[in-house]
Write a protein that holds these residues in place. Structure first.
Motif, PDB file in Angstrom:
ATOM      1  N   PRO A 177       1.176  -0.801   0.007  1.00  0.00           N
ATOM      2  CA  PRO A 177       0.178  -0.204   0.029  1.00  0.00           C
ATOM      3  C   PRO A 177       0.947   1.243   0.226  1.00  0.00           C
ATOM      4  N   ARG A 178       0.383   2.394  -0.227  1.00  0.00           N
ATOM      5  CA  ARG A 178       1.725   3.201  -0.700  1.00  0.00           C
ATOM      6  C   ARG A 178       1.870   3.601   0.703  1.00  0.00           C
ATOM      7  N   ALA A 179       1.016   3.967   1.731  1.00  0.00           N
ATOM      8  CA  ALA A 179       1.549   4.112   3.375  1.00  0.00           C
ATOM      9  C   ALA A 179       2.919   3.065   3.750  1.00  0.00           C
ATOM     10  N   ARG A 180       3.211   2.210   2.892  1.00  0.00           N
ATOM     11  CA  ARG A 180       4.802   1.409   3.367  1.00  0.00           C
ATOM     12  C   ARG A 180       4.740   1.097   1.748  1.00  0.00           C
ATOM     13  N   PHE A 181       4.945   1.930   0.785  1.00  0.00           N
ATOM     14  CA  PHE A 181       5.909   1.919  -0.354  1.00  0.00           C
ATOM     15  C   PHE A 181       7.354   1.698   0.535  1.00  0.00           C
ATOM     16  N   GLU A 182       7.401   2.230   0.944  1.00  0.00           N
ATOM     17  CA  GLU A 182       9.335   2.472   0.963  1.00  0.00           C
ATOM     18  C   GLU A 182       9.645   1.152   1.766  1.00  0.00           C
ATOM     19  N   GLU A 183       8.377   0.892   2.690  1.00  0.00           N
ATOM     20  CA  GLU A 183       9.289  -0.122   3.384  1.00  0.00           C
ATOM     21  C   GLU A 183       9.029  -2.125   3.219  1.00  0.00           C
ATOM     22  N   LEU A 184       8.241  -1.813   1.774  1.00  0.00           N
ATOM     23  CA  LEU A 184       7.539  -3.427   1.858  1.00  0.00           C
ATOM     24  C   LEU A 184       8.191  -3.640   0.416  1.00  0.00           C
ATOM     25  N   LEU A 185       8.738  -4.829   0.164  1.00  0.00           N
ATOM     26  CA  LEU A 185       8.872  -5.239  -2.017  1.00  0.00           C
ATOM     27  C   LEU A 185       8.035  -5.461  -2.302  1.00  0.00           C
ATOM     28  N   TYR A 186       7.836  -5.392  -3.649  1.00  0.00           N
ATOM     29  CA  TYR A 186       6.489  -5.632  -4.590  1.00  0.00           C
ATOM     30  C   TYR A 186       7.112  -6.843  -4.993  1.00  0.00           C
ATOM     31  N   VAL A 187       6.029  -8.146  -5.431  1.00  0.00           N
ATOM     32  CA  VAL A 187       6.260  -9.845  -5.409  1.00  0.00           C
ATOM     33  C   VAL A 187       5.370  -9.730  -6.741  1.00  0.00           C
ATOM     34  N   LEU A 188       5.939 -10.119  -8.510  1.00  0.00           N
ATOM     35  CA  LEU A 188       6.090 -10.803  -9.465  1.00  0.00           C
ATOM     36  C   LEU A 188       6.061 -11.623  -9.340  1.00  0.00           C
ATOM     37  N   ARG A 189       5.245 -12.608  -9.610  1.00  0.00           N
ATOM     38  CA  ARG A 189       4.940 -13.988  -9.874  1.00  0.00           C
ATOM     39  C   ARG A 189       4.273 -14.811 -11.427  1.00  0.00           C
ATOM     40  N   GLU A 190       5.593 -14.990 -12.215  1.00  0.00           N
ATOM     41  CA  GLU A 190       4.971 -15.389 -13.793  1.00  0.00           C
ATOM     42  C   GLU A 190       4.987 -16.544 -14.052  1.00  0.00           C
ATOM     43  N   GLY A 191       4.051 -17.266 -14.767  1.00  0.00           N
ATOM     44  CA  GLY A 191       3.842 -18.382 -14.545  1.00  0.00           C
ATOM     45  C   GLY A 191       2.558 -18.946 -13.304  1.00  0.00           C
ATOM     46  N   TRP A 192       1.815 -18.040 -12.645  1.00  0.00           N
ATOM     47  CA  TRP A 192       1.328 -18.362 -11.601  1.00  0.00           C
ATOM     48  C   TRP A 192       0.289 -19.144 -11.915  1.00  0.00           C
ATOM     49  N   THR A 193      -0.468 -19.672 -10.571  1.00  0.00           N
ATOM     50  CA  THR A 193      -2.110 -20.602 -11.654  1.00  0.00           C
ATOM     51  C   THR A 193      -2.572 -19.690 -10.405  1.00  0.00           C
ATOM     52  N   PRO A 194      -3.680 -19.736 -10.788  1.00  0.00           N
ATOM     53  CA  PRO A 194      -4.690 -19.799  -9.851  1.00  0.00           C
ATOM     54  C   PRO A 194      -5.049 -20.313  -8.505  1.00  0.00           C
TER      55      PRO A 194
END
Length: 92
Positions: A64-81
């Motif tokens: 969230p914007r309030a924690r943007f500088e505190e937490l890293l972003y996650v990107l997972r390609e090939g993800w299945t629901p």
């Protein structure tokens, strides 16, 4: 989908998206400007509905914007629901 931080605390307001597009957006993209994502609730939960269960997606989870500088972003390609917990790691 549940989003937590490294301490197991639910992350309210995290942006969650699953898509099958070319040109996957990276962690530096201005994804906050998009309105096609879901936002987690106070329990850190977002329900991704209407996804093809056998499909393959790119999953994006951002702090969230309030924690943007505190937490890293996650990107997972090939993800299945599936129902799972995503942990947003802290910047070191």
């Amino acid at each position: 989908m549940t989003v937590r931080d490294e301490h197991g605390v639910p992350v309210e307001g995290a942006l969650v998206r699953a898509h099958q597009k070319d040109g996957v957006r990276g962690p530096d993209a201005d994804y906050w400007a998009d309105d096609d994502g879901l936002v987690t609730d106070a329990r850190g939960v977002a329900v991704l509905e209407a996804l093809e269960p056998t499909g393959t997606f790119t999953l994006e989870v951002g702090p969230p914007r309030a924690r943007f500088e505190e937490l890293l972003y996650v990107l997972r390609e090939g993800w299945t629901p599936r129902d799972e917990t995503v942990v947003l790691a802290a910047y070191r």
